[in-house]
Design a protein around this motif. Structure first.
Motif, PDB file in Angstrom:
ATOM      1  N   PHE A 151       0.721  -1.317   0.247  1.00 44.23           N
ATOM      2  CA  PHE A 151       0.140   0.084   0.233  1.00 44.23           C
ATOM      3  C   PHE A 151       1.183   1.067   0.229  1.00 44.23           C
ATOM      4  O   PHE A 151       1.361   1.232   1.013  1.00 44.23           O
ATOM      5  N   LYS A 164      -2.496   7.136   0.621  1.00 42.05           N
ATOM      6  CA  LYS A 164      -3.820   7.837   0.106  1.00 42.05           C
ATOM      7  C   LYS A 164      -3.632   9.579  -0.466  1.00 42.05           C
ATOM      8  O   LYS A 164      -2.459  10.035   0.415  1.00 42.05           O
ATOM      9  N   VAL A 212      -5.173  13.078  -2.327  1.00 39.09           N
ATOM     10  CA  VAL A 212      -6.090  13.643  -2.608  1.00 39.09           C
ATOM     11  C   VAL A 212      -5.670  14.394  -3.878  1.00 39.09           C
ATOM     12  O   VAL A 212      -4.671  15.385  -3.879  1.00 39.09           O
ATOM     13  N   ASP A 259     -13.548   8.690  -2.802  1.00 35.08           N
ATOM     14  CA  ASP A 259     -12.532   7.564  -2.595  1.00 35.08           C
ATOM     15  C   ASP A 259     -12.383   6.145  -4.043  1.00 35.08           C
ATOM     16  O   ASP A 259     -13.386   5.650  -4.876  1.00 35.08           O
ATOM     17  N   LEU A 267     -10.176   3.268  -5.630  1.00 31.52           N
ATOM     18  CA  LEU A 267      -9.004   2.148  -4.773  1.00 31.52           C
ATOM     19  C   LEU A 267      -7.525   2.051  -6.525  1.00 31.52           C
ATOM     20  O   LEU A 267      -8.528   1.187  -7.460  1.00 31.52           O
ATOM     21  N   LYS A 320      -1.039  -1.141  -4.033  1.00 32.69           N
ATOM     22  CA  LYS A 320      -2.314  -0.450  -4.114  1.00 32.69           C
ATOM     23  C   LYS A 320      -1.964   1.067  -3.516  1.00 32.69           C
ATOM     24  O   LYS A 320      -1.175   1.937  -2.833  1.00 32.69           O
ATOM     25  N   PHE A 321      -2.953   1.934  -4.105  1.00 34.55           N
ATOM     26  CA  PHE A 321      -2.941   3.874  -4.039  1.00 34.55           C
ATOM     27  C   PHE A 321      -4.842   3.643  -3.569  1.00 34.55           C
ATOM     28  O   PHE A 321      -5.840   2.873  -4.147  1.00 34.55           O
ATOM     29  N   LEU A 322      -4.809   5.594  -2.809  1.00 33.13           N
ATOM     30  CA  LEU A 322      -6.053   4.801  -2.465  1.00 33.13           C
ATOM     31  C   LEU A 322      -6.626   6.226  -3.083  1.00 33.13           C
ATOM     32  O   LEU A 322      -5.811   7.180  -2.121  1.00 33.13           O
ATOM     33  N   ILE A 323      -6.284   6.967  -3.978  1.00 30.00           N
ATOM     34  CA  ILE A 323      -7.235   8.002  -4.470  1.00 30.00           C
ATOM     35  C   ILE A 323      -8.213   8.560  -4.349  1.00 30.00           C
ATOM     36  O   ILE A 323      -9.136   8.542  -4.621  1.00 30.00           O
ATOM     37  N   GLU A 324      -8.492   9.443  -3.671  1.00 31.18           N
ATOM     38  CA  GLU A 324      -9.611  10.578  -3.358  1.00 31.18           C
ATOM     39  C   GLU A 324     -10.070  11.586  -4.027  1.00 31.18           C
ATOM     40  O   GLU A 324      -9.559  12.873  -4.365  1.00 31.18           O
TER      41      GLU A 324
END
Length: 157
Positions: A45, A48, A50, A101, A103, A145-149
């Motif tokens: 990971f 995250k 934005v 969000d 993923l 893995k990336f969390l892009i908001e």
């Protein structure tokens, strides 16, 4: 008078440096070098982030020898790019984001001729601002893995 049996044990000087200490970082260095050579055994990971643009720009390349490494790009469990064969120069792809969000998974499909899968990625927003960049060493079937908001920018009145 002179005998090798009656040799005086001369005391060493206090100025002489003796190094009987172990380097505590040596153990971690060996472990990290082994992990780099073998590749990660779990998904990685990368954080995250934005963004204020509805489009993401993904650039990928093989940072070692271009040996046939391949990746797949998945956004919220939907395949958006089936296969990217990594080469020595960057390949650029655009990815549309939904509000909120998102993923993003970059899945290692193989390890090329010599494992692990060695890739560099860079994520940019639609304005060309760098979001993140990094390298990975992933075994087949594992993902970065990336969390892009995505937040819509406020409208000016």
């Amino acid at each position: 008078r002179y005998s090798i049996l009656n040799k005086n044990n001369q005391k060493s000087s206090v100025l002489e440096q003796k190094n009987d200490f172990k380097n505590p970082g040596e153990e971690y260095k060996k472990k990290l070098n082994k992990e780099i050579a073998e590749g990660s055994k779990v998904d990685v990971f990368f954080g995250k982030f934005v963004v204020n643009t509805p489009t993401l720009i993904l650039k990928t390349r093989d940072y070692m020898d271009p040996d046939g490494d391949k990746v797949r790009v998945i956004l919220d469990d939907v395949v958006v790019i089936l296969v990217i064969e990594l080469e020595s120069s960057f390949k650029t792809h655009t990815i549309d984001l939904k509000e909120g969000d998102n993923l993003l998974d970059i899945l290692a499909l193989n390890q090329g001729l010599s494992g692990p899968n060695t890739a560099t990625f860079a994520l940019y927003d639609d304005n060309g601002n760098l979001i993140t960049t990094n390298d990975w060493n992933l075994n087949t079937g594992l993902a970065a893995k990336f969390l892009i908001e995505y937040k819509k920018p406020l409208e000016k009145k």
